[in-house]
Design an enzyme around this catalytic site. Structure first.
Site, short mmCIF file in Angstrom:
data_model
loop_
_atom_site.label_atom_id
_atom_site.label_comp_id
_atom_site.label_asym_id
_atom_site.label_seq_id
_atom_site.Cartn_x
_atom_site.Cartn_y
_atom_site.Cartn_z
N SER A 202 26.22 -12.25 34.87
CA SER A 202 26.42 -12.39 33.44
C SER A 202 27.32 -11.33 32.82
O SER A 202 27.82 -11.51 31.72
CB SER A 202 25.07 -12.37 32.72
OG SER A 202 24.44 -11.12 32.92
N SER B 2 23.83 -9.73 38.17
CA SER B 2 24.74 -9.79 37.02
C SER B 2 25.74 -8.65 36.91
O SER B 2 26.63 -8.70 36.06
CB SER B 2 23.94 -9.88 35.72
OG SER B 2 23.50 -11.20 35.51
N LYS C 14 28.33 -3.69 27.94
CA LYS C 14 27.90 -5.08 27.82
C LYS C 14 27.16 -5.24 26.49
O LYS C 14 26.40 -4.35 26.08
CB LYS C 14 26.98 -5.40 29.00
CG LYS C 14 26.56 -6.86 29.15
CD LYS C 14 25.67 -7.01 30.40
CE LYS C 14 25.29 -8.45 30.70
NZ LYS C 14 24.45 -8.55 31.92
#
Lengths: 96, 482, 493
Positions: free
Chosen positions: C155, C179, C80
């Site tokens: 996310s 997330s 990420k």
């Protein structure tokens, strides 16, 4: 009831330049969100300590050992503006 | 002035001399090229996290316990949120409602009167970077731009806050000096005001004498010597009294001390109170100090200045002299060494605080840089004790030793200051003086003892000051009344 | 033969050690897959093809030389884009960090390097991990591979989508309020949030420090365990990192659930939960019961306040964490006559609306006069939730619930309504508040063909039991992303 807030003051504390239109929009949105968040006030919490950290721990220290610093080129590589090894910024108004 | 009473509290910031910074492994160093002792943590780069330096915690515990504080079983770090370009994260890691040390005190002595100054709190935080304002004569408001150096960012900083117990500019200076001495004795900081490793902010208000209500206070910043502290506080007290007397009111504000003009000027008013939005630092866990840990810190404390002064006084040294010896490392060290070698405390203490300091000032040379040693002092005291030197001759000899003229024996010899030990020579000198002043002799014989002093003086003059005056006086008494 | 990009980490590792596959071939296959799927998905912000190939070649050489770094040796993974990678642009999907190249690695990145993993790129996320759909990225929305008209969740939507389609064999995300788990559920992969403090946060661009935790995405529970093992454990650079031994993660993976007591959290499993999601959860619970677990209902009434508490605590922490983005030392700088104006303009220009909203919310919740009613109260409610979970674990071994109230929702559907978006995290937020570990395992597809995730939660440092139950769930459900996705348009060249 949406929560009334002094959104201009909040934006100033958060140091974000917003137009009057943006202030109004964020003010409305925050009011609605806070109306929901306010539900936490429904729970009786007298005598309940706050949780700041989910896994209780104490005394996480490091030994006093110098492990080095970044090369100056790396320090300033991302700087929007630099001069003579310093970060350069526009004049500073206030004093702290 | 006596119609008003000043109420003063002092906030002191002390940078700790740890090897590494408070929350990262960058060195604590001075005078390095800008931004060369920085890393992701002290630059506040995205993702970087603080880890507290154990030695800094040890250091603040030393300061707190030396100031007789309570040590909190559990204390917390908080984030103090405000935007300022020299504060990389735009929050300072500090302590808020539960500082690590609180409720202590310090005793100061001004003109023989002891005053207790309460210590509200001693807390741990991190220093900021430094801004240089360029153009416009270096003044912040006229600057064209500013440059930032983060080498100082993250240096461990201890804040020590007093109760509003200080009542005069003199007390403020003495408090500052005593605190400086304490942190230096603890070895946790060099506490150099001119370099900023110790910094004072003074909160000052005045009120009518006898009033219990506190006046509006002003905070004075940019005080970078003990002398400035005293001057700034004195100026501000006078300014506030004058303002009130002339019908004005004191505003709550921060004022800047100008060393050159000797005045304070307004920096900004605090009508819009700061909202620092303190909350517990989620990247750090609480500090827990066990009774064992605290006791170990207390047990390892060195002798503190107050105890040192008391010990010297117990040896017979004057309070004032003890103060001077303790206030100056090199004098204290010489004194300690001389005591260990069996020297006379009173004499040596007086010499160090008197002649040595005077010589140092006159010559502009530190006593420690002179050739004088503790054994010189012990030797000199012994020469007074066995009457080889008079007290006044001894002082001259000391000045010679300080000036590099040799050992006390060598200086006494070279300067011809050794007392005459041949009784015959002294007796002859006495006889000569008595013969030259028959009226005085008659007076003494008639019961008027006053001329004895005069006659002693004449003998001393005749012997070039090398006779022992006590012995001369006894001889005169014997010869005139015998 | 199976395309190497579709292998599990375990299978790929076995093939490499059997001499049937090289890391270079595997990495090429994964990069080929990314080339096909990225035009549909936009899972990556940065694909480091050269770096990945060089790392793969080095991994092959090391293995040939007998230096085997373990189960991640030569395995292509994705990160990420809120984890700092030295020399590789790291933006947290924000304009304010556009072009920023960190001078240091996150601890997790260093550990993955030591484990021999090959980083193929940095994945898209909601800006600063604030969001549940990856629509809040300043660099464009990531699409759900199961239906590109829907969101991948967020996310960490980029990491979830990349693993689902085989653009990486595993990936890492961060989980502040769900997330990792919520996008894993929406993309049909396994996603796991470890116990708070088990994985170092050093170098993770902070959103909410007391809630954030890095964890893995994988196509099997066992792969997720392998990924976690590589990054778990004490780190001197993170003062909230747990000292002491790492819990045994794979020790009881295949021990089944016979004799274990499983609690269904009533408050997270009924009101507001889509009927198809509920049915899939019920069916999985029945499966656990059939496998020998004792299943009971558990009521955790304070959970209903979790979302409210979360939307005070997380914004408050983020308001401070994001203060450092000021145009002084790195990142974007906007014009301003004074530093004060420059900072305010930079932040207005550099942050997207959701980030500004949360900063303002948090600033308000911490400000004088409101702290106690909002932030302080939220922290006390957090204590109540922690106590309720702790009490529940006195009686049960694990708790279960849906991961997300719904399956993937259409792009744009919730973007205009922050509160509706916040409800996406209602099932995942409680364990962020308690610090406990949790995992989402895909169990079924709904009638639209979108995956449904099943969430298992365990007490702090209960990872061994958590993975044991999760493995059983996977075995019961028999769900494999590859089979379901094989015909997806995004996989067609």
């Amino acid at each position: 009831m949406p929560v009334e807030i002094d959104i201009a003051k909040v934006a100033s504390l958060a140091r974000i330049a917003l137009s009057p239109e943006e202030l109004r929009r964020y003010g409305d949105q925050l009011g609605a969100i806070l109306e929901h968040a306010e539900r936490v006030q429904q729970l009786p919490t007298a005598g309940i300590p706050p949780t700041s950290h989910p896994v209780p721990m104490t005394n996480a220290f490091r030994d006093d050992v110098v492990t080095g610093s970044l090369p100056l080129a790396d320090v300033l590589a991302g700087a929007p503006e630099a001069e003579d090894g310093y970060f350069r910024v526009p004049p500073v108004l206030g004093d702290s | 002035m006596s119609d008003y009473e000043a109420v003063i509290g002092i906030e002191t910031h002390v940078e700790l001399m740890t090897r590494s910074k408070m929350f990262c492994g960058c060195p604590v160093a001075f005078g390095e090229a800008p931004n060369t002792t920085t890393c992701p943590v002290c630059l506040g780069l995205p993702g970087a996290m603080p880890v507290p330096n154990a030695e800094a915690i040890e250091g603040i515990l030393k300061i707190g316990t030396a100031l007789d504080c309570h040590v909190a079983d559990t204390s917390y770090f908080h984030r103090k949120n405000y935007f300022y370009p020299d504060l990389p994260k735009n929050y300072q890691i500090s302590q808020y409602d539960v500082p690590i040390c609180h409720d202590g005190s310090i005793s100061i002595d001004v003109d023989g009167a002891a005053t207790r100054i309460g210590i509200t709190r001693v807390h741990m935080e991190e220093d900021t970077g430094k801004s240089i304002h360029m153009g416009g004569g270096g003044r912040i408001h006229d600057a064209e731009y500013s440059l930032l150096d983060f080498n100082r960012s993250g240096v461990p900083l201890v804040e020590i806050v007093t109760e509003p117990d200080i009542r005069s500019a003199e007390q403020a200076r003495v408090y500052g000096a005593e605190l400086q001495r304490i942190v230096r004795t603890l070895g946790v900081s060099d506490a150099r005001l001119e370099e900023g490793s110790m910094r004072f902010d003074a909160n000052i208000s005045v009120r009518p004498t006898g009033s219990e209500v506190l006046g509006t206070r002003a905070e004075i910043k940019n005080v970078n010597s003990l002398r400035s502290l005293q001057r700034a506080v004195a100026f501000e007290i006078a300014r506030q009294i004058e303002l009130i007397e002339s019908g004005g009111t004191v505003v709550q504000e921060t004022r800047h001390w100008n060393e050159e003009s000797g005045t304070t000027t307004s920096m900004r008013s605090k009508e819009e109170s700061e909202d620092y939005r303190y909350f517990q630092e989620p990247d750090l866990v609480p500090i827990e100090v066990s009774a064992e840990w605290r006791d170990a810190v207390v047990a390892a404390l060195p002798e503190l200045p107050a105890a040192q002064r008391a010990r010297y006084q117990a040896l017979g040294v004057d309070a004032r002299v003890a103060g001077v010896l303790v206030a100056t490392d090199e004098l204290g060290a010489l004194f300690e060494e001389a005591m260990a070698a069996g020297g006379d405390p009173r004499l040596i203490g007086n010499w160090l605080s008197g002649e040595a300091v005077a010589w140092s000032r006159a010559e502009g040379v530190e006593v420690g840089a002179s050739p004088v040693t503790a054994s010189h002092l012990v030797e000199l005291a012994a020469m007074v004790a066995d009457a080889t030197l008079s007290a006044s001759a001894a002082k001259q000899v000391l000045t010679g030793v300080l000036g590099g003229e040799g050992s006390p024996a060598e200086v006494a010899e070279a300067r011809d200051l050794v007392q005459i030990s041949d009784q015959g020579v002294i007796a002859a000198a006495v006889d000569e003086v008595l013969a030259a002043h028959p009226d005085a002799v008659d007076g003494i014989r008639g019961g008027d003892m006053k001329p004895i002093g005069f006659l002693v003086g004449q003998v001393m003059r005749a012997t070039g000051g090398k006779a022992d005056p006590k012995q001369v006086q006894q001889l005169i008494r014997d010869k005139t009344t015998g | 033969m199976t395309d190497p990009a579709d292998l599990t980490i375990k299978a790929a590792g076995a093939a490499m050690r059997a001499g049937e596959l090289t890391s270079v071939d595997l990495t090429e296959a994964v990069l080929d897959r990314a080339r096909i799927t990225e035009s549909h998905l936009h899972a990556f912000l940065t694909l480091d093809q050269d770096g990945a190939k060089a790392a793969a070649a080095a991994a092959d050489a090391a293995l040939t030389g007998g230096a085997d770094a373990g189960p991640l040796h030569g395995i292509p993974i994705a990160l990420k884009d809120n984890m700092c990678t030295k020399g590789i642009e790291t933006t947290a999907s924000s304009q304010i960090l556009s072009g920023w190249i960190p001078p240091y690695n996150a601890t997790v990145v260093d550990r993955l390097g030591a484990a021999g993993a090959v980083v193929v790129g940095k994945t898209n996320l909601d800006e600063f991990a604030m969001g549940s759909s990856t629509e809040n990225s300043a660099y464009g929305t990531t699409r759900n591979p199961w239906d590109p008209e829907t969101v991948p969740g967020g996310s960490s939507g980029g990491s979830a989508a990349a693993v689902a389609v085989g653009s990486a064999l595993g990936a890492f995300g961060s989980d502040t309020g769900g997330s990792i788990r919520q996008p894993a559920a929406l993309c049909g992969v396994v996603g796991m949030k470890p116990t708070y403090g088990l994985v170092s946060r050093y170098g993770l661009i902070a959103f909410a420090s007391s809630l954030d935790q890095i964890g893995p995405f994988a196509r099997s529970v066992e792969d997720a365990a392998v990924l976690l093992e590589a990054i778990a454990g004490f780190d001197i650079h993170d003062a909230t990192s747990i000292r002491g031994d790492v819990p045994n993660i794979r020790g009881s993976l295949h021990d089944g659930v016979a004799g274990l007591k499983v609690g269904i959290v009533t408050e997270l499993s009924t009101t507001g939960i889509d009927a198809e999601v509920r049915a899939a959860v019920d069916q999985t619970v029945d499966g656990l019961s059939n496998a020998g677990a004792e299943v009971v209902d558990v009521s955790l009434p304070s959970c209903e306040y979790g979302l409210s508490a979360y939307y005070l605590i997380a914004p408050a922490e983020c308001s401070a964490n994001l203060a450092r983005f000021d145009g002084v030392r790195f990142g974007l700088r906007a014009e301003g006559a004074t530093t004060e104006e420059m900072m305010a303009a930079t932040r207005a220009e550099g942050f997207g609306p959701e980030v500004i909203r949360r900063i303002l919310l948090g600033t308000y919740a911490l400000s004088a006069g409101y702290y106690d009613a909002f932030y302080g109260q939220a922290q006390r409610v957090r204590t109540l939730i922690r106590r309720e979970f702790a009490a529940a674990y006195e009686d049960v071994d694990v708790l279960v619930a849906p991961t997300s109230p719904t399956t993937a929702f259409p792009v744009g559907e919730r973007a205009a309504d922050p509160i509706a978006m916040y409800y996406s995290d209602v099932c995942t937020i409680p364990v962020n508040l308690t610090g406990d570990p949790a995992i989402s395992v895909p169990v079924a597809l709904d009638s639209k063909g979108l995956p449904i995730g099943f969430q298992v939660m365990a007490p702090a440092l209960g990872e061994e039991r958590l993975f044991q139950v999760a493995q059983t769930v996977e075995d019961i459900a028999g769900f494999t992303a590859r089979a379901g996705l094989a015909s997806s348009e995004v996989l067609q060249p």
